[in-house]
Design an enzyme around this catalytic site. Structure first.
Site, PDB file in Angstrom:
ATOM      1  N   ARG A  28      -6.510 -23.350   0.016  1.00 40.93           N
ATOM      2  CA  ARG A  28      -5.390 -24.225  -0.499  1.00 40.93           C
ATOM      3  C   ARG A  28      -4.011 -24.060   0.392  1.00 40.93           C
ATOM      4  O   ARG A  28      -3.529 -22.910   0.271  1.00 40.93           O
ATOM      5  CB  ARG A  28      -5.244 -24.159  -1.871  1.00 40.93           C
ATOM      6  N   ASP A  29      -3.559 -25.204   0.743  1.00 41.70           N
ATOM      7  CA  ASP A  29      -2.369 -25.283   1.436  1.00 41.70           C
ATOM      8  C   ASP A  29      -1.163 -24.944   0.449  1.00 41.70           C
ATOM      9  O   ASP A  29      -0.993 -25.279  -0.761  1.00 41.70           O
ATOM     10  CB  ASP A  29      -1.846 -26.730   1.999  1.00 41.70           C
ATOM     11  N   ILE A  30      -0.313 -23.919   0.725  1.00 40.90           N
ATOM     12  CA  ILE A  30       0.668 -23.401  -0.360  1.00 40.90           C
ATOM     13  C   ILE A  30       1.678 -24.581  -0.476  1.00 40.90           C
ATOM     14  O   ILE A  30       2.356 -24.460  -1.491  1.00 40.90           O
ATOM     15  CB  ILE A  30       1.385 -22.207   0.498  1.00 40.90           C
ATOM     16  N   VAL A  95       2.216 -23.909  12.166  1.00 42.71           N
ATOM     17  CA  VAL A  95       1.724 -22.753  12.460  1.00 42.71           C
ATOM     18  C   VAL A  95       0.680 -22.629  13.646  1.00 42.71           C
ATOM     19  O   VAL A  95      -0.272 -23.402  13.715  1.00 42.71           O
ATOM     20  CB  VAL A  95       0.777 -22.486  10.916  1.00 42.71           C
ATOM     21  N   HIS A  99      -5.739 -25.042  12.723  1.00 39.03           N
ATOM     22  CA  HIS A  99      -6.307 -25.108  11.302  1.00 39.03           C
ATOM     23  C   HIS A  99      -6.555 -26.600  11.075  1.00 39.03           C
ATOM     24  O   HIS A  99      -5.887 -27.523  11.716  1.00 39.03           O
ATOM     25  CB  HIS A  99      -5.318 -24.745  10.390  1.00 39.03           C
ATOM     26  N   HIS A 101      -6.798 -29.607   8.451  1.00 39.78           N
ATOM     27  CA  HIS A 101      -5.905 -30.141   7.095  1.00 39.78           C
ATOM     28  C   HIS A 101      -7.279 -31.019   6.518  1.00 39.78           C
ATOM     29  O   HIS A 101      -7.686 -31.883   7.223  1.00 39.78           O
ATOM     30  CB  HIS A 101      -4.777 -30.873   7.428  1.00 39.78           C
TER      31      HIS A 101
HETATM   32  P1  5GP Z   1       0.798 -27.551  10.430  1.00 42.88           P
HETATM   33  O1  5GP Z   1       2.098 -28.280  10.086  1.00 42.88           O
HETATM   34  O2  5GP Z   1       1.030 -26.411  11.448  1.00 42.88           O
HETATM   35  O3  5GP Z   1      -0.200 -28.327  10.719  1.00 42.88           O
HETATM   36  O4  5GP Z   1       0.482 -27.123   8.874  1.00 42.88           O
HETATM   37  C1  5GP Z   1       0.825 -25.747   8.515  1.00 42.88           C
HETATM   38  C2  5GP Z   1       0.348 -25.573   7.121  1.00 42.88           C
HETATM   39  O5  5GP Z   1       0.250 -24.375   6.660  1.00 42.88           O
HETATM   40  C3  5GP Z   1       1.406 -26.493   6.022  1.00 42.88           C
HETATM   41  O6  5GP Z   1       1.005 -27.588   5.422  1.00 42.88           O
HETATM   42  C4  5GP Z   1       2.008 -25.225   5.473  1.00 42.88           C
HETATM   43  O7  5GP Z   1       2.171 -25.571   4.022  1.00 42.88           O
HETATM   44  C5  5GP Z   1       0.622 -24.266   5.325  1.00 42.88           C
HETATM   45  N1  5GP Z   1       1.207 -22.948   5.361  1.00 42.88           N
HETATM   46  C6  5GP Z   1       2.024 -22.188   5.850  1.00 42.88           C
HETATM   47  N2  5GP Z   1       2.030 -20.918   5.453  1.00 42.88           N
HETATM   48  C7  5GP Z   1       1.137 -20.661   4.439  1.00 42.88           C
HETATM   49  C8  5GP Z   1       0.630 -19.710   3.750  1.00 42.88           C
HETATM   50  O8  5GP Z   1       1.332 -18.791   3.904  1.00 42.88           O
HETATM   51  N3  5GP Z   1      -0.263 -19.849   2.763  1.00 42.88           N
HETATM   52  C9  5GP Z   1      -0.769 -21.164   2.857  1.00 42.88           C
HETATM   53  N4  5GP Z   1      -1.906 -21.263   1.840  1.00 42.88           N
HETATM   54  N5  5GP Z   1      -0.308 -22.216   3.518  1.00 42.88           N
HETATM   55  C10 5GP Z   1       0.525 -21.989   4.165  1.00 42.88           C
END
Ligand code: 5GP
Ligand code: ZN
Length: 116
Positions: A28-30, A95, A99, A101
């Site tokens: 799950r997303d944090i 990140v 990944h 979503h």
């Molecule tokens: P991006 O913007 O790179 O597509 O999404 C990165 C996602 O990773 C964000 O929605 C953020 O909330 C999630 N995220 C970042 N660090 C962590 C973490 O340590 N644990 C979890 N579960 N999600 C993370």
């Protein structure tokens, strides 16, 4: 390498996995933006879709099929959901570990237009 998602894969950051196989893990997303917000990531470090190569075809298929199955497990599949890859700066990627979503559990807005 100092990568937060590599640390999650290696269990250096304790995170409950909704799915794990030899290629991917899902958790799950944090900071969820919807009732269901899951990230599916490859176990090996790949920066983004821009860094994916022909040899990653199976992995990319596994990521999408894993997301589909998790959506079914979470019972959000019937009403639909969004699958999202952000790529690089314009894509809003924060990140730097590939990944996917999986976002659902509610009707989602279509906020993908350029910043004005
Ligand atoms: P991006 O913007 O790179 O597509 O999404 C990165 C996602 O990773 C964000 O929605 C953020 O909330 C999630 N995220 C970042 N660090 C962590 C973490 O340590 N644990 C979890 N579960 N999600 C993370
Ligand atoms: Zn990584």
């Amino acid at each position: 390498m100092d990568c937060v998602f590599c640390k999650i894969v290696k269990k250096e950051i304790p995170t409950e996995f909704l799915h794990e196989d030899e290629l991917v893990v899902a958790f799950r997303d944090i900071n969820p933006i919807a009732p269901a917000h899951v990230l599916v990531i490859p176990k090996k470090h790949i920066g983004s879709v821009a860094d994916v190569s022909e040899s990653d075809e199976k992995l990319m298929g596994r990521m999408i099929l894993s997301a589909k199955r998790i959506a079914e497990d979470l019972k959000i599949s019937g009403n639909g959901y969004k699958l999202l890859f952000r790529v690089g700066r314009h894509g809003g990627q924060e990140v730097g570990h590939l990944h996917l979503h999986l976002i659902g559990g509610a009707k989602l807005s279509e906020n993908i237009r350029p910043v004005t």
